[in-house]
Design a protein around this motif. Structure first.
Motif, PDB file in Angstrom:
ATOM      1  N   PHE A   1       0.967  -1.292  -0.054  1.00 13.96           N
ATOM      2  CA  PHE A   1       0.045   0.096   0.016  1.00 13.96           C
ATOM      3  C   PHE A   1       0.740   1.323   0.098  1.00 13.96           C
ATOM      4  N   ARG A   2       1.806   1.339   0.892  1.00 14.40           N
ATOM      5  CA  ARG A   2       2.834   2.419   0.860  1.00 14.40           C
ATOM      6  C   ARG A   2       3.715   2.516  -0.637  1.00 14.40           C
ATOM      7  N   LYS A   3       3.891   1.390  -1.103  1.00 14.32           N
ATOM      8  CA  LYS A   3       4.529   1.761  -2.246  1.00 14.32           C
ATOM      9  C   LYS A   3       3.525   1.897  -3.344  1.00 14.32           C
TER      10      LYS A   3
ATOM     11  N   GLY B   1       2.100   6.204  -7.289  1.00  9.61           N
ATOM     12  CA  GLY B   1       0.984   7.046  -7.445  1.00  9.61           C
ATOM     13  C   GLY B   1       1.441   8.527  -7.325  1.00  9.61           C
ATOM     14  N   ALA B   2       1.938   8.849  -6.598  1.00  9.78           N
ATOM     15  CA  ALA B   2       2.552  10.431  -6.202  1.00  9.78           C
ATOM     16  C   ALA B   2       3.619  10.751  -7.362  1.00  9.78           C
TER      17      ALA B   2
ATOM     18  N   ASP C   1       1.609  10.822 -10.842  1.00  4.02           N
ATOM     19  CA  ASP C   1       0.919  12.118 -11.105  1.00  4.02           C
ATOM     20  C   ASP C   1       1.989  13.182 -11.390  1.00  4.02           C
TER      21      ASP C   1
ATOM     22  N   LEU D   1       1.286   4.072  -2.927  1.00  2.00           N
ATOM     23  CA  LEU D   1       1.079   5.549  -2.841  1.00  2.00           C
ATOM     24  C   LEU D   1       2.279   6.208  -3.140  1.00  2.00           C
ATOM     25  N   LYS D   2       3.389   5.720  -3.043  1.00  7.13           N
ATOM     26  CA  LYS D   2       4.487   6.497  -3.529  1.00  7.13           C
ATOM     27  C   LYS D   2       4.411   6.536  -5.014  1.00  7.13           C
TER      28      LYS D   2
END
Length: 80
Positions: free
Chosen positions: A38-40, A45-46, A49, A42-43
């Motif tokens: 999940f943390r990976k 995804g940022a 973007d 999010l990273k």
């Protein structure tokens, strides 16, 4: 009323007896893998973007106008 230390210990012992230590540690390992992925995500995804913003700025000037767009099938048949 908050549970006391003895009540918590009894619950822990019952859970270990019901599920077994191996099954509980395996479950905790799966939870840890889920949190890590999940943390990976999010990273990534940022970072994605930021890259998408850069790509979008470059493609806006590359877009064709409506006059340059290919004609639809109906327009082609009426032209012929």
């Amino acid at each position: 009323m908050a549970p006391g230390i003895w009540q918590i210990l009894i619950i822990v012992v019952l859970v270990v007896l019901l599920f077994g230590a191996g099954r509980i540690s395996g479950l905790m390992g799966e939870v840890a893998k889920g949190i890590t992925s999940f943390r990976k995500g999010l990273k990534e995804g940022a970072e994605g973007d930021d890259a998408a913003d850069k790509d979008t700025a470059g493609t806006l000037s590359d877009d064709r106008s409506a006059d340059d767009a290919p004609a639809s099938r109906e327009e082609e048949t009426t032209r012929n």
